[in-house]
Motif scaffolding. Sequence first.
Motif, short mmCIF file in Angstrom:
data_model
loop_
_atom_site.label_atom_id
_atom_site.label_comp_id
_atom_site.label_asym_id
_atom_site.label_seq_id
_atom_site.Cartn_x
_atom_site.Cartn_y
_atom_site.Cartn_z
N VAL A 91 6.81 -0.52 -7.22
CA VAL A 91 8.12 0.04 -6.99
C VAL A 91 8.74 0.37 -8.40
CG1 VAL A 91 10.49 -0.61 -6.36
CG2 VAL A 91 8.68 -0.92 -4.97
N LEU A 92 8.43 -0.71 -9.32
CA LEU A 92 8.90 -0.38 -10.80
C LEU A 92 7.90 0.89 -11.48
CD1 LEU A 92 9.14 -4.15 -11.94
CD2 LEU A 92 10.81 -2.51 -11.78
N GLY A 93 6.75 0.96 -10.91
CA GLY A 93 6.06 2.05 -11.58
C GLY A 93 6.50 3.49 -10.89
N ALA A 94 6.71 3.59 -9.58
CA ALA A 94 7.32 4.79 -9.01
C ALA A 94 8.85 5.00 -9.59
CB ALA A 94 7.74 4.66 -7.23
N LEU A 95 9.65 3.95 -10.04
CA LEU A 95 10.97 4.19 -10.63
C LEU A 95 10.84 4.81 -11.96
CD1 LEU A 95 12.77 1.14 -9.45
CD2 LEU A 95 13.66 3.56 -9.21
N LYS A 146 0.88 -0.97 -0.15
CA LYS A 146 -0.10 -0.03 -0.03
C LYS A 146 0.77 1.30 0.04
CE LYS A 146 -3.95 -2.30 2.23
NZ LYS A 146 -4.85 -2.29 1.10
N SER A 147 1.87 1.36 0.66
CA SER A 147 2.74 2.33 0.74
C SER A 147 3.39 2.59 -0.55
CB SER A 147 3.85 2.43 1.97
OG SER A 147 4.79 1.24 1.73
N ALA A 148 3.91 1.53 -1.17
CA ALA A 148 4.55 1.75 -2.56
C ALA A 148 3.33 2.01 -3.67
CB ALA A 148 5.12 0.35 -2.95
N PHE A 149 2.34 1.64 -3.59
CA PHE A 149 1.14 2.14 -4.43
C PHE A 149 0.85 3.55 -4.05
CE2 PHE A 149 -3.42 2.90 -5.22
CZ PHE A 149 -3.65 2.36 -6.35
N LEU A 150 1.18 4.09 -2.88
CA LEU A 150 0.62 5.49 -2.75
C LEU A 150 1.53 6.41 -3.27
CD1 LEU A 150 -0.82 7.80 -1.45
CD2 LEU A 150 0.28 7.30 0.79
N LEU A 151 3.26 5.91 -3.06
CA LEU A 151 4.37 6.48 -3.51
C LEU A 151 3.96 6.73 -5.25
CD1 LEU A 151 7.16 7.66 -3.54
CD2 LEU A 151 7.85 5.62 -3.72
N GLN A 152 3.78 5.82 -5.76
CA GLN A 152 3.38 5.63 -7.28
C GLN A 152 2.52 6.60 -7.59
OE1 GLN A 152 2.16 1.91 -8.75
NE2 GLN A 152 2.20 2.39 -11.09
N ASN A 153 1.29 6.74 -7.03
CA ASN A 153 0.33 7.42 -7.35
C ASN A 153 0.74 8.95 -7.19
OD1 ASN A 153 -2.24 6.41 -8.14
ND2 ASN A 153 -1.42 4.84 -7.07
N LEU A 154 1.24 9.26 -6.03
CA LEU A 154 1.79 10.64 -5.48
C LEU A 154 2.84 11.21 -6.69
CD1 LEU A 154 2.00 10.57 -1.85
CD2 LEU A 154 0.22 11.67 -3.14
N LEU A 155 3.47 10.25 -7.32
CA LEU A 155 4.65 10.76 -8.37
C LEU A 155 3.87 10.93 -9.67
CD1 LEU A 155 7.69 8.13 -7.79
CD2 LEU A 155 7.76 10.70 -7.60
N LEU A 156 2.82 10.33 -9.92
CA LEU A 156 2.12 10.57 -11.12
C LEU A 156 1.27 11.78 -11.28
CD1 LEU A 156 0.73 6.85 -11.72
CD2 LEU A 156 2.29 8.41 -13.49
N SER A 157 0.92 12.15 -9.85
CA SER A 157 0.06 13.20 -9.76
C SER A 157 0.84 14.66 -9.25
CB SER A 157 -0.97 13.07 -8.66
OG SER A 157 -0.83 12.68 -7.62
N HIS A 158 2.10 14.35 -8.68
CA HIS A 158 2.78 15.48 -8.13
C HIS A 158 4.30 15.20 -8.73
CE1 HIS A 158 -0.55 17.10 -6.10
NE2 HIS A 158 -0.89 15.98 -5.66
N PRO A 159 4.73 15.14 -9.79
CA PRO A 159 6.04 15.12 -10.56
C PRO A 159 7.04 16.10 -9.89
CG PRO A 159 4.55 15.75 -12.32
CD PRO A 159 3.71 15.38 -10.99
N GLU A 160 6.46 17.14 -9.60
CA GLU A 160 7.15 18.25 -9.08
C GLU A 160 7.97 17.99 -7.73
OE1 GLU A 160 3.07 19.15 -7.23
OE2 GLU A 160 3.91 18.21 -9.08
N HIS A 161 7.68 16.98 -7.10
CA HIS A 161 8.71 16.63 -5.86
C HIS A 161 9.61 15.42 -6.20
CE1 HIS A 161 5.87 19.06 -3.74
NE2 HIS A 161 4.81 18.41 -4.09
N ARG A 162 9.80 15.15 -7.67
CA ARG A 162 10.86 14.24 -7.90
C ARG A 162 12.38 14.51 -7.19
NH1 ARG A 162 9.24 12.91 -14.09
NH2 ARG A 162 9.62 15.18 -13.91
N ASP A 163 12.45 15.81 -7.44
CA ASP A 163 14.00 16.22 -7.08
C ASP A 163 13.96 15.97 -5.46
OD1 ASP A 163 16.45 17.54 -8.30
OD2 ASP A 163 15.99 19.07 -6.50
#
Length: 328
Positions: free
Chosen positions: A259-263, A216-233
Amino acid sequence: MADGGSERNRQLPQNLQSLLRMAVEAGAAAGEGSAAEPMPEERRQWLQEALASAFSGQADELQQIKDCLQCLQGEPGEGTEEEEERREQALDLLADLCENIDNAADFCKLDGMRLLLEQYLERPEAELRWRAAHLVGTCSQNVPFVQEHALALGAMGTLLRLLDRDCSEAVRVKALFASSCLVREQEVGLLEFLKEDGFSVLMRAMQSDVMKLKVKSAFLLQNLLLSHPEHRDTLCSMGMVQQLVALLRTDHNSFHEHVLGALCSLVTDFPRGLAECRVPELGFEQLLREHRRQVQMQEEFQEELEFCERLLRICFQDSPEDSVGMDR
């Protein structure tokens, strides 16, 4: 005629949406005859009963919420085992009732959210803590008014602390659920999440021994990265690329897909993430090739395979034709 009435009673609508649909259907049926023809008395009576049933049901639910809140009042540590069981039942019932958006709003207006955050998330009994966290999430899902109300009461900090440190697996899982309900599609929630160092909490949850938390935490991270790419740095500065790659070296499991989706999100149109994945010492290319071989013949891992191939293509210019030849 009695049988017809009995059948209609069994079909009374269970919510206002069903009631409106039935009213429209009744109006259409009445319109099939003469324009001046009145609605039959039997159908009029049936609609009146349906309205009365629907609105009395609403009133009954509000009273149930009030009764549950009364049951939940009291100082921590107060009461017998039987009292604790009654409180558990009250929280369970509230969770069912607050699936309805109007009920969730009423619950907050009656100060129920404050009671959960100030008392029940801090109770010594794990059975009460996880139910309280579940109720926070249930009320907050996709309801901006409730989300803002909970956040104003400091919900994010409390939930992330429970997710990170609570001794109960159930409490941690439910705290993650509630945090997710407050942060996704909610700008204020995301700001609070960042303020409370939420990404670090997610990273530690992914490294835990609790599989539900990892997934669930990996899923949330993946979704946050998709919707808020500005936080990648920010994530790269935290060493998130290296941490995610390390997670892929663990025994294969369902959370690897996320995990792969987040990467993928960290390397797509983002040079810094791409450069970190290409560092030779990381051994990411070989790991991806091994992972691809492991999942490519299993249909249930199709999305995971696509993430592997996408990462190989983006990071290492691997074409589908090349990959087939190399795997052979």
